[in-house]
Structure formats: structure tokens, C-alpha cells
Design an enzyme around this catalytic site. Structure first.
Site, PDB file in Angstrom:
ATOM      1  N   GLN A 101       9.189  -8.076   9.047  1.00  0.00           N
ATOM      2  CA  GLN A 101       8.837  -6.698   8.673  1.00  0.00           C
ATOM      3  C   GLN A 101       8.496  -5.910   9.936  1.00  0.00           C
ATOM      4  O   GLN A 101       7.500  -6.196  10.613  1.00  0.00           O
ATOM      5  CB  GLN A 101       7.660  -6.646   7.701  1.00  0.00           C
ATOM      6  CG  GLN A 101       7.552  -5.231   7.114  1.00  0.00           C
ATOM      7  CD  GLN A 101       6.272  -4.968   6.355  1.00  0.00           C
ATOM      8  OE1 GLN A 101       5.184  -5.313   6.822  1.00  0.00           O
ATOM      9  NE2 GLN A 101       6.387  -4.320   5.205  1.00  0.00           N
ATOM     10  N   TYR A 188       1.580   4.169   7.036  1.00  0.00           N
ATOM     11  CA  TYR A 188       1.867   3.956   8.460  1.00  0.00           C
ATOM     12  C   TYR A 188       2.880   5.001   8.946  1.00  0.00           C
ATOM     13  O   TYR A 188       3.199   5.938   8.226  1.00  0.00           O
ATOM     14  CB  TYR A 188       2.307   2.503   8.688  1.00  0.00           C
ATOM     15  CG  TYR A 188       1.181   1.546   8.355  1.00  0.00           C
ATOM     16  CD1 TYR A 188       0.006   1.551   9.120  1.00  0.00           C
ATOM     17  CD2 TYR A 188       1.239   0.706   7.250  1.00  0.00           C
ATOM     18  CE1 TYR A 188      -1.062   0.717   8.791  1.00  0.00           C
ATOM     19  CE2 TYR A 188       0.169  -0.125   6.919  1.00  0.00           C
ATOM     20  CZ  TYR A 188      -0.973  -0.114   7.702  1.00  0.00           C
ATOM     21  OH  TYR A 188      -2.043  -0.916   7.382  1.00  0.00           O
ATOM     22  N   ARG A 235      10.875  -0.898   3.022  1.00  0.00           N
ATOM     23  CA  ARG A 235       9.792  -0.873   2.033  1.00  0.00           C
ATOM     24  C   ARG A 235       9.210   0.531   1.920  1.00  0.00           C
ATOM     25  O   ARG A 235       8.944   1.189   2.928  1.00  0.00           O
ATOM     26  CB  ARG A 235       8.682  -1.838   2.447  1.00  0.00           C
ATOM     27  CG  ARG A 235       7.611  -1.977   1.398  1.00  0.00           C
ATOM     28  CD  ARG A 235       6.576  -3.018   1.751  1.00  0.00           C
ATOM     29  NE  ARG A 235       6.302  -3.861   0.599  1.00  0.00           N
ATOM     30  CZ  ARG A 235       5.131  -4.435   0.336  1.00  0.00           C
ATOM     31  NH1 ARG A 235       4.122  -4.302   1.173  1.00  0.00           N
ATOM     32  NH2 ARG A 235       4.961  -5.162  -0.734  1.00  0.00           N
ATOM     33  N   GLY A 325       2.211 -11.185  -3.350  1.00  0.00           N
ATOM     34  CA  GLY A 325       1.399 -11.211  -2.139  1.00  0.00           C
ATOM     35  C   GLY A 325       0.260 -12.215  -2.215  1.00  0.00           C
ATOM     36  O   GLY A 325       0.427 -13.398  -1.916  1.00  0.00           O
TER      37      GLY A 325
HETATM   38  C1  LIG Z   1      -4.005  -9.718   3.455  1.00  0.00           C
HETATM   39  C2  LIG Z   1      -2.940  -8.719   3.149  1.00  0.00           C
HETATM   40  C3  LIG Z   1      -2.149  -8.236   4.170  1.00  0.00           C
HETATM   41  C4  LIG Z   1      -1.110  -7.323   3.901  1.00  0.00           C
HETATM   42  N1  LIG Z   1      -0.296  -6.921   4.925  1.00  0.00           N
HETATM   43  C5  LIG Z   1       0.779  -6.169   4.655  1.00  0.00           C
HETATM   44  C6  LIG Z   1       1.742  -5.897   5.661  1.00  0.00           C
HETATM   45  O1  LIG Z   1       1.657  -6.360   6.803  1.00  0.00           O
HETATM   46  N2  LIG Z   1       2.789  -5.110   5.326  1.00  0.00           N
HETATM   47  C7  LIG Z   1       2.933  -4.580   4.056  1.00  0.00           C
HETATM   48  O2  LIG Z   1       3.902  -3.865   3.808  1.00  0.00           O
HETATM   49  N3  LIG Z   1       2.049  -4.859   3.090  1.00  0.00           N
HETATM   50  C8  LIG Z   1       1.002  -5.660   3.331  1.00  0.00           C
HETATM   51  N4  LIG Z   1       0.156  -6.004   2.319  1.00  0.00           N
HETATM   52  C9  LIG Z   1       0.471  -5.639   0.929  1.00  0.00           C
HETATM   53  C10 LIG Z   1       1.242  -6.784   0.244  1.00  0.00           C
HETATM   54  O3  LIG Z   1       2.532  -6.903   0.806  1.00  0.00           O
HETATM   55  C11 LIG Z   1       1.397  -6.570  -1.265  1.00  0.00           C
HETATM   56  O4  LIG Z   1       2.123  -5.405  -1.453  1.00  0.00           O
HETATM   57  C12 LIG Z   1       0.070  -6.472  -1.996  1.00  0.00           C
HETATM   58  O5  LIG Z   1      -0.757  -7.584  -1.694  1.00  0.00           O
HETATM   59  C13 LIG Z   1       0.280  -6.377  -3.516  1.00  0.00           C
HETATM   60  O6  LIG Z   1       0.905  -7.525  -3.997  1.00  0.00           O
HETATM   61  P1  LIG Z   1       0.045  -8.612  -4.841  1.00  0.00           P
HETATM   62  O7  LIG Z   1      -0.585  -7.849  -5.974  1.00  0.00           O
HETATM   63  O8  LIG Z   1       1.057  -9.614  -5.321  1.00  0.00           O
HETATM   64  O9  LIG Z   1      -0.967  -9.172  -3.906  1.00  0.00           O
HETATM   65  C14 LIG Z   1      -0.899  -6.882   2.567  1.00  0.00           C
HETATM   66  C15 LIG Z   1      -1.721  -7.358   1.546  1.00  0.00           C
HETATM   67  C16 LIG Z   1      -2.728  -8.269   1.826  1.00  0.00           C
HETATM   68  C17 LIG Z   1      -3.567  -8.809   0.691  1.00  0.00           C
END
Ligand SMILES: Cc1cc2nc3c(=O)[nH]c(=O)nc-3n(C[C@H](O)[C@H](O)[C@H](O)COP(=O)(O)O)c2cc1C
Length: 368
Positions: A101, A188, A235, A325
Site C-alpha cells: 500500500q 491522507y 483505496r 482488518g
Molecule cells: C492498527 C490499524 C492500522 C491501520 N492502518 C491502515 C493503513 O496503513 N492503511 C489503511 O488504508 N488503513 C489502515 N487501517 C484501516 C484498516 O485497513 C481497515 O480498514 C479497518 O481496520 C476496518 O476494517 P475492520 O473492521 O475489519 O478492522 C488500519 C486499521 C488498524 C486497526
């Protein structure tokens, strides 16, 4: 478990995915070394999760200026490429596939993250009411702090950012990644350009909808030309308010336009993240339907999915792939658990961004 679609194969560009589950990109801030390069711990972490149909790596800064958080491994130096090479080799050895990413934090940043203390950059000089993970130079410790006021990028510098994404994409392929995902979401840099409340520019990157979406499309076009459109995804986070974004005043127009233009570029996939974990689960949601109609290559959905919700979204035809995630953080064997209907373990948010081995490699597999 059920004979749903989640465990059916899917062709993504040239890749044959064995299932529809993607590991969502998740920043973990574990590259605590002077080169800010991936470490052996990260090799193990990603390798353990290789039975995902696709892994999308944590956000990878495309340049020093792109950084917004301490210890996030980049893709702009030889040491970082070598570090990622070890990660991709392990994922492939374990039978998996992984995209990088590509990330520019823009104004969600702090000068302490750079050798020369250079302030953040953005579409304008409007500071974000948000937090960056800065580095305390005296102690070497990370600390969440208020974002600094950014410097507005010149038009030439914006074109330079496009070049940074292209170079990072080339570096990703050199490091053995199967492709790249452009981070256009979550407040971002690209999202900052889209946002009419943050972007007050008068050049070709500001004003009209077309101008505010130009950075997304320039990067998508140039990256696809450099590494192949079948190896390029992007994304977006429609309606997202993270990192001091305000809801887009014209979401149907904005995301309808982006979906249509991204389809023209033929990107392998469009990844939608619903931060509110609401509309993405509604097959009748007007925006989701519009995007699905305009972007006809693979659509990946993310935000609050478990096995049952993933099957429901796939059955309704809302998307082709489901990104998960947080459950992947606390369940290295998430795919096996979903397949066998085994309960998933809870995550500890305190160790998402801080810590070493703890909260990173000490979540057990259910069979262990
Ligand atoms: C610890 C953490 C770090 C994340 N880092 C990113 C990232 O680097 N890039 C991004 O697009 N989203 C990031 N996200 C968002 C996740 O990709 C995801 O969209 C979010 O956790 C929702 O999905 P979930 O409900 O299955 O956890 C992050 C989420 C968490 C919890």
C-alpha cells in the site's frame, strides 16, 4: 461452514486468488531501526497470514516527506527494498500473494519524522485537527502529537509526488510485491486534495471536482503505466471523516466520477473502506450501487466484516473481495478459523502501534 462464495477462487489481474478474503492494510509501526526498513519480525508476521487470498501491506511511505508516523517502513531506499524482499519471499513461500500500500500522509505528519525536521506538506496551509505519531529525538520513543501546520505544495511539487508514487511502485515490484495499492483514503494526501474544505488551490489540482480528483488519477495512470494496470489497485473511503476530513458535499458526483475514471484506467481493483461500518453492508446503498455500476473490475469492500457479513455482501453482489482488518491482527490463522467456523480471538488496541513482539507475534493459532 456454509457453501458460500468466500472460499471460492477469484482472478485478480494475473493472480489466481484461492479465496475472497484480503488482509486489510494495517500500519503496525514495528520498523524501529535507523533505516526504517522491514524487520525479521515483520517477515514472520506477514508469512503467518499468507493464506489470505491477498495481503495488502501496511501503509508504506513513498518518500521521507510522505511519512506521518514513526517506524513505518518505506519503499524509497535500498535497505527498505531489501527488507521488503524478505517479507514478499516468505509470503510467497507460504503460498500467498501481497500488494504494497503506497502512502503519502500529507498534512497528517510532524517534522520530527524527518532528518531535517521539514514540516508536513499538503494541498494548502490548513492544519489538521488530528494526530501524527512523532518521534522524540532525545529518547527515540514515539509519541502521539498534534499535527504540524503544513506547507502548501507547489504545482511542480505535486507532479513530483506523482513521481514518488511511480518510483515506489517500481521499487515494490523490485522487492517482489505482486502489485501495489494506492492509498487514496482516510484523510491522507490524496484525500486532502479531494476535500473541498482543505483544498483551496487555484491551479489544476484545485477548484473543480475534476481538478480535486486529478492527483488520484495522475498517480493511478502513471503507476499503472509503470507496473501494469493489472498490478495496480486503489483505496478510497467515501463519507470518511478520519483525520479531520468533513463529509464530501457531493458524494455521488465525487465518487461516481472517480469510479468511472478509475475504470477507464483499467485498474485491477477499487478498494472501498467504510469507516462507519454501515452503508458498505447495505446492498441497496445508492453510493455503493453507483460505484459498483461504474467500476466494473474487482471491487473490494472493507469495514466491520466477519464471516457472515462477508458472505452476505458477496451473495448480494455488492463486491468481489472482502478485506478484513483487526481480526487479522489477533488471529494469524483467521482464514482457517472462518473456514472452520472457529471463534475468533479479540484484539488489543493498546499494542496496535506500539510494542515489539507483544501484540504482534504472540497471538496464538487455534490449533497451536
Ligand atoms: C492498527 C490499524 C492500522 C491501520 N492502518 C491502515 C493503513 O496503513 N492503511 C489503511 O488504508 N488503513 C489502515 N487501517 C484501516 C484498516 O485497513 C481497515 O480498514 C479497518 O481496520 C476496518 O476494517 P475492520 O473492521 O475489519 O478492522 C488500519 C486499521 C488498524 C486497526
Amino acid at each position: 461452514m456454509s457453501a458460500g462464495k468466500l472460499f471460492s477462487p477469484f482472478k485478480l489481474g494475473a493472480l489466481a486468488l484461492p479465496n475472497r478474503i484480503a488482509m486489510a492494510p494495517m500500519t503496525r509501526c514495528r520498523a524501529a531501526n535507523p533505516a526504517i526498513a522491514p524487520t525479521p519480525m515483520m517477515v514472520e508476521y506477514y508469512g503467518l497470514r499468507a493464506d489470505a487470498g491477498l495481503i495488502v501491506s501496511e501503509g508504506v511511505p513513498v518518500s521521507p516527506q510522505a511519512r506521518g508516523y514513526a517506524f513505518t517502513p518505506g519503499l524509497y531506499s535500498t535497505a527498505q527494498v531489501a527488507g521488503w524482499q524478505a517479507v514478499t519471499q516468505e509470503v510467497h513461500q507460504q503460498g500467498g500473494r501481497i500488494f504494497a500500500q503506497l502512502w503519502h500522509c500529507g498534512r497528517i505528519s510532524h517534522g520530527s519524522l524527518r532528518e531535517d525536521n521539514a514540516p508536513p506538506v499538503g494541498p494548502s496551509i490548513l492544519a489538521a485537527n488530528g494526530r501524527s505519531m512523532a518521534l522524540d529525538r532525545a529518547t527515540g520513543q514515539p509519541a502521539f502529537v498534534t499535527c504540524e501546520t503544513p506547507r502548501a505544495l507547489s504545482t511542480a511539487e505535486v507532479k513530483g509526488v506523482v513521481g514518488e508514487f511511480v518510483q515506489a511502485a517500481r521499487n515494490a515490484i523490485a522487492a517482489g510485491f505482486d502489485g501495489v495499492e494506492i492509498h487514496g483514503a482516510n484523510g491522507y494526501l490524496l484525500d486532502q486534495f479531494r476535500c473541498p474544505y482543505v483544498n483551496d488551490r487555484h491551479d489544476e489540482y484545485g477548484g473543480s471536482l475534476e481538478n480535486r480528483c486529478r492527483l488520484h488519477l495522475d498517480i493511478a495512470r502513471e503507476v499503472a503505466a509503470a507496473v501494469g494496470r493489472e498490478r495496480t489497485g486503489i483505496r478510497l473511503s467515501p463519507h470518511g471523516q478520519a483525520n479531520d476530513m468533513r463529509p464530501d458535499p457531493e458524494p455521488m458526483a465525487t465518487y461516481g466520477y472517480l469510479a468511472e475514471e478509475l475504470q477507464k484506467l483499467g485498474l485491477a481493483y477499487l478498494h472501498l473502506y467504510d469507516q462507519s461500518t454501515s452503508w458498505i453492508h447495505d446492498a441497496d446503498d445508492a453510493l455503493l450501487r453507483l460505484i459498483r455500476a461504474k467500476f466494473t473490475n474487482a471491487l473490494m469492500l472493507c469495514g466491520g466484516f466477519d464471516g457472515a457479513k462477508a458472505e452476505a455482501a458477496l451473495a448480494a453482489g455488492s463486491g468481489d473481495l472482502i478485506a478484513i482488518g483487526k481480526p487479522f491482527i489477533s488471529n494469524p490463522d483467521l482464514v482457517a478459523r472462518l473456514r472452520q467456523g472457529v471463534e475468533t480471538a479479540p484484539w488489543d488496541s493498546k499494542t496496535f502501534y506500539v510494542g515489539g513482539h507483544g501484540g504482534y507475534l504472540d497471538y496464538p493459532s487455534f490449533s497451536a
